[in-house]
Design an enzyme around this catalytic site. Structure first.
Site: not given
Length: 618
Positions: A135, A266, A268-271, A295-296, A299, A318, A382, A390, A570-572
């Site tokens: 989301c 997409p 690395g992680g989502m918190e 990191h997560e 958060h 971030e 986006d 970050y 993964r977008m990165k």
């Protein structure tokens, strides 16, 4: 609290605030839709309140009622990325402080950008379909009509009906399950989230999932093909949680579970609270795995507990999260590692602002989206996403740490800031005012900081932090040896060069090479011969190494680069790999063809951005 306006939301933020959501979902894998009903408990913030607006995008609205009475509603003109305002007219007036329950029956679109529907063949198990959501930042409105802004926080309760062979999870505590009384082939899972949180943290996943216990308050979930490996890899989760608590205060969310998603995830992680989503690429990531989880976890305090008021202040989420993540590395490993990660972060910032090599977006140094505080009026969140909040955010916090008296002193401020703004949302101005209050005896030093240069000026920060280069020196030396090597020097390189580098240093070495002019093909072939980088499993190394090869126009690397770009989403990794092959003019058409063949397997946001990179779709 200052009056709220959010350029990314249509909802009535000054008139009312959602306090609780009650969600009922029927997950339809055949039609790729969620059939839903949501009851929003809304607190009225003004007198003579008789209408409200919610965010929605591509939702089919069937019926709206308020306190049990059917009411009139209309969907406003559709905006290109914000969706359509859902305008609701009440048949009564309410006064400030009163509450109204607004109930909406609706259905999502098969193309809802928050939801990715996977066919069985796109999963690890190949037998069952899979659904997951993402989301952040403004996609919740495609799965729930809501006040889709981080400035509004609410609790939620949910009931989710799914086929009985599948498991549903949400960013909430599990509250039991039962057979679906309306269909014996389905099960209803129940969830409760008692801690107020913004809409972007609502998350759902449905799939053939299994779990393993990895700590007193943690389980890891995934398809059975990944679950045992994941349980082994994430065994340090409780240690990290305790370390974070020692730095930032008690963990308030109860459970901290991890979900390893299919490769098309997409990020690395989502918190997501209670259930961090992670990419399977971290399972081959060595030290980068620890960084993603730290990191997560961080958060849970900065982002989830204290939240940026709007996405224009995303550095508050971030930058502070990177700061705590690196403090965890300092506590669990060493101060040298924290310094080393700071150097790597500065380099990623340089690349994202100057050349875009690492960045998700090709910005350029004068683009206002490289400001720490951005203006998102008519800007798609986006397309504004990058490393800037970050790493520029971290660099500012590290600079202040140096000015204020070191890591222990500054972490004291961060912990106090979290306690003060917990359960709420915050702007940069409020953060800065509290910084001046907390360090009231050092105001003269704070007044000398170039705040405008840091916050409102594009490009690199006005001050470059002085990091300890102990761990970086070996990487720099080896990089320079390769850059300066002539053909007759190539025989001097041996396997021993990289054997003495640890995993973060190997990542740094290949990252440094990417900052240089492309190496001659002969050098790259020699590097493969002596270092065997093609067989390295670490995704962070492999991603950079393949880009070095493609830049050197090593044709054998092209299929490997396209394979990595498509076997995970993964977008990165995916965006720069496609761009690199596209820029190798002989293979531009091949990059476009491969993307088109795999487009359906990518997350919709990733696919949209790669299409732009490859100059497809205008």
């Amino acid at each position: 609290m200052a009056p709220v306006s959010d350029p990314s939301s249509f909802s009535s933020l000054s008139k009312c605030a959602t306090k609780h959501l009650n969600l009922i979902y029927h997950v339809d894998f055949d039609r790729h839709v969620l059939k839903g009903k949501v009851a929003l408990t809304v607190e009225v913030l003004e007198d003579k309140f008789a209408s409200l607006t919610l965010d929605s995008k591509d939702l089919k609205i069937f019926k709206v009622s308020a306190n049990g009475q059917v009411v009139q509603f209309a969907l406003g003109t559709k905006h290109k990325f914000k969706g359509s305002p859902l305008e609701i007219t009440l048949p009564f007036e309410l006064s400030r402080g009163q509450h109204v329950i607004v109930e909406i029956e609706y259905e999502t679109s098969p193309s809802a950008t928050a939801l990715q529907w996977l066919t069985p063949k796109q999963t690890a198990g190949k037998k069952h379909p899979y659904l997951f959501s993402q989301c952040q930042a403004i996609h919740c409105r495609t799965m729930v009509p809501c006040q889709d802004t981080p400035s509004v926080k609410h609790t939620y309760y949910a009931q989710v009906s799914v086929p009985r062979e599948l498991v549903a999870l949400m960013s909430a505590l599990h509250d039991g399950q039962e057979p679906d009384p309306s269909d014996s082939n389905r099960v209803i899972y129940r969830f409760r989230q008692p801690v107020p949180m913004p809409s972007y943290l609502i998350a759902i996943v449905v799939g053939a999932l299994e779990s393993r216990e990895i700590g007193p308050r943690s389980r890891v979930w995934s398809e059975k093909e990944y679950v045992d490996e994941a349980a082994f890899e994430f065994s340090e989760t409780e240690t990290m949680l305790k370390t974070a608590e020692s730095l930032a205060g008690p963990y308030v969310w109860g459970q901290y579970d991890l979900l390893v998603l299919p490769p098309s995830f997409p990020c690395g992680g989502m918190e997501n609270p209670c259930l961090t989503f992670v990419t399977p690429t971290v399972l081959a990531g060595d030290r980068s795995l620890a960084g993603v989880i730290a990191h997560e976890i961080s958060h849970s305090w900065t982002g989830n507990l204290v939240t940026n008021r709007t996405w224009e202040h995303s550095w508050l989420n971030e930058g502070h999260t990177v700061y705590i993540e690196r403090m965890i590395a300092r506590c669990m490993e060493s101060e040298q590692l924290r310094q080393f990660e700071g150097i790597g972060g500065w380099k990623e910032l340089q690349e994202s602002e100057n050349t875009g090599h690492y960045s998700q977006i090709l910005f350029g140094p004068n683009n206002v989206l490289t400001n720490l505080v951005t203006n998102l009026h008519e800007v798609d969140t986006d397309e504004a996403f990058s490393f800037v909040p970050y790493e520029k955010g971290f660099a500012l916090l590290y600079h202040l740490e140096e000015l204020m008296g070191g890591p222990e002193v500054f972490m004291g401020f961060v912990k106090s800031y979290i306690q003060l703004f917990a359960y709420g949302s915050v702007t940069t101005e409020e953060w800065k005012n509290y910084l001046f209050t907390y360090f009231k005896d050092k105001v003269d030093i704070l007044n000398k900081v170039d705040w405008n240069g840091w916050m409102h000026t594009p490009g690199m920060p006005p001050v470059k932090p002085q990091y300890d280069t102990t761990m970086a020196d070996a990487c720099t030396a080896l990089c320079q040896r390769w850059v300066k090597a002539k053909e007759e020097d190539l025989a001097s390189f041996t396997e021993a060069d990289v054997k003495k580098l640890n995993s973060p240093q190997l990542i740094e070495f290949v990252a440094l090479l990417l900052q240089e002019e492309p190496l001659p093909l002969s050098h790259v072939k020699k590097m493969q011969e002596v270092y065997q980088l093609n067989s390295v499993k670490n995704t962070e190394v492999r991603f950079r190494w393949l880009r070095i090869c493609v830049r050197a126009h090593w044709e054998e690397a092209v299929p490997l680069a396209l394979k990595m770009a498509t076997e995970q989403g993964r977008m990165k990794f995916t965006r720069p790999l496609f761009r690199e092959v596209y820029n190798f003019s002989k293979y531009s058409d091949e990059a476009v063809k491969t993307f088109k063949e795999h487009r359906a397997a990518l997350h919709p946001v990733t696919a949209m951005l790669v299409a732009k990179d490859l100059k497809i779709d205008g």
